[in-house]
Design a protein around this motif. Structure first.
Motif, PDB file in Angstrom:
ATOM      1  N   ALA A  59       1.198  -0.956  -0.689  1.00 51.83           N
ATOM      2  CA  ALA A  59       0.255  -0.026  -0.412  1.00 51.83           C
ATOM      3  C   ALA A  59       0.807   1.450   0.327  1.00 51.83           C
ATOM      4  CB  ALA A  59      -1.133   0.037   1.596  1.00 51.83           C
ATOM      5  N   ASN A  60       0.453   2.320  -0.334  1.00 52.30           N
ATOM      6  CA  ASN A  60       0.939   3.546  -1.041  1.00 52.30           C
ATOM      7  C   ASN A  60      -0.375   4.396   0.058  1.00 52.30           C
ATOM      8  OD1 ASN A  60       2.071   5.953  -0.948  1.00 52.30           O
ATOM      9  ND2 ASN A  60       2.867   5.552  -2.479  1.00 52.30           N
ATOM     10  N   MET A  61      -0.205   4.996   1.184  1.00 52.67           N
ATOM     11  CA  MET A  61      -1.120   5.944   1.509  1.00 52.67           C
ATOM     12  C   MET A  61      -0.829   7.512   2.001  1.00 52.67           C
ATOM     13  SD  MET A  61      -2.945   3.164   4.264  1.00 52.67           S
ATOM     14  CE  MET A  61      -0.339   2.188   4.683  1.00 52.67           C
ATOM     15  N   GLY A  62      -0.803   7.991   1.158  1.00 52.50           N
ATOM     16  CA  GLY A  62      -0.805   9.309   1.274  1.00 52.50           C
ATOM     17  C   GLY A  62       0.549   9.731   1.022  1.00 52.50           C
ATOM     18  N   GLY A  63       1.494   8.686   0.678  1.00 54.68           N
ATOM     19  CA  GLY A  63       3.233   8.565   0.589  1.00 54.68           C
ATOM     20  C   GLY A  63       3.843   8.279   1.490  1.00 54.68           C
ATOM     21  N   ILE A  64       2.941   7.121   3.237  1.00 52.92           N
ATOM     22  CA  ILE A  64       3.805   6.275   3.315  1.00 52.92           C
ATOM     23  C   ILE A  64       3.773   4.752   2.268  1.00 52.92           C
ATOM     24  CG2 ILE A  64       3.689   5.785   6.058  1.00 52.92           C
ATOM     25  CD1 ILE A  64       4.551   8.511   5.781  1.00 52.92           C
ATOM     26  N   THR A  65       4.126   3.885   2.720  1.00 53.63           N
ATOM     27  CA  THR A  65       4.375   2.574   2.125  1.00 53.63           C
ATOM     28  C   THR A  65       4.568   2.093   2.867  1.00 53.63           C
ATOM     29  OG1 THR A  65       6.713   2.545   1.508  1.00 53.63           O
ATOM     30  CG2 THR A  65       5.215   3.909  -0.626  1.00 53.63           C
ATOM     31  N   THR A  66       3.512   1.269   2.690  1.00 50.54           N
ATOM     32  CA  THR A  66       3.943  -0.297   3.331  1.00 50.54           C
ATOM     33  C   THR A  66       4.501  -1.837   2.540  1.00 50.54           C
ATOM     34  OG1 THR A  66       2.279   0.062   4.466  1.00 50.54           O
ATOM     35  CG2 THR A  66       2.616  -2.480   4.800  1.00 50.54           C
ATOM     36  N   ARG A  67       5.509  -2.187   3.102  1.00 50.99           N
ATOM     37  CA  ARG A  67       6.283  -2.467   1.777  1.00 50.99           C
ATOM     38  C   ARG A  67       6.562  -4.423   2.525  1.00 50.99           C
ATOM     39  NH1 ARG A  67      10.799  -0.898  -1.889  1.00 50.99           N
ATOM     40  NH2 ARG A  67       9.856  -1.998  -3.048  1.00 50.99           N
ATOM     41  N   LEU A  68       6.250  -5.804   2.003  1.00 47.70           N
ATOM     42  CA  LEU A  68       6.681  -6.794   2.609  1.00 47.70           C
ATOM     43  C   LEU A  68       7.714  -6.627   1.784  1.00 47.70           C
ATOM     44  CD1 LEU A  68       6.202  -9.751   4.387  1.00 47.70           C
ATOM     45  CD2 LEU A  68       4.803 -10.354   2.192  1.00 47.70           C
ATOM     46  N   HIS A  69       9.320  -7.531   2.585  1.00 46.66           N
ATOM     47  CA  HIS A  69      10.361  -7.798   1.753  1.00 46.66           C
ATOM     48  C   HIS A  69      10.598  -8.574   2.596  1.00 46.66           C
ATOM     49  CE1 HIS A  69      11.700  -3.203   1.468  1.00 46.66           C
ATOM     50  NE2 HIS A  69      11.248  -3.681   2.492  1.00 46.66           N
ATOM     51  N   TRP A  70      11.389  -9.826   1.683  1.00 42.34           N
ATOM     52  CA  TRP A  70      12.156 -11.051   1.961  1.00 42.34           C
ATOM     53  C   TRP A  70      13.482 -10.799   1.430  1.00 42.34           C
ATOM     54  CZ3 TRP A  70      15.904 -13.553  -0.575  1.00 42.34           C
ATOM     55  CH2 TRP A  70      16.247 -15.062  -0.115  1.00 42.34           C
TER      56      TRP A  70
END
Length: 103
Positions: A21-32
């Motif tokens: 997600a990108n919520m108002g310039g804040i990203t949520t990312r899943l990393h491996w």
């Protein structure tokens, strides 16, 4: 709606990510990853959540290097100016919430 099975996520390279997600310039990312990152300071605050695996988070306070071992469910908050680097012990899956485009 989207369901992500984090435990089965892999990437083609260390620190490969799935953008959630990108919520108002804040990203949520899943990393491996199965490799350390590099020492860095983010462009803002960062929330780092270990979902799977074990990660040794190295960080500096007042010029002194410290290490915190993070297990699944543990959260590391890097405030503005916090220099840090993650060293996984084997494979790890990590959820990162931070300003879009941050290092």
């Amino acid at each position: 709606m989207n369901i992500i099975r984090a435990k089965s996520f892999t990437a083609e390279r260390a620190w490969g990510a799935l953008d959630i997600a990108n919520m108002g310039g804040i990203t949520t990312r899943l990393h491996w990853t199965d490799q350390p990152y590099r020492w860095h300071v983010n462009d803002g605050e960062e929330v780092f959540v270990v979902l799977d695996g074990t990660v040794d988070m190295h960080y500096r306070e007042a010029g002194e290097e410290k290490v915190a071992t993070l297990e699944p469910g543990d959260i590391f908050f890097a405030g503005v100016g916090c220099e840090h680097v993650a060293h996984p012990r084997g494979e790890a899956r990590i959820l990162v919430v931070e300003k879009a485009g941050s290092v």
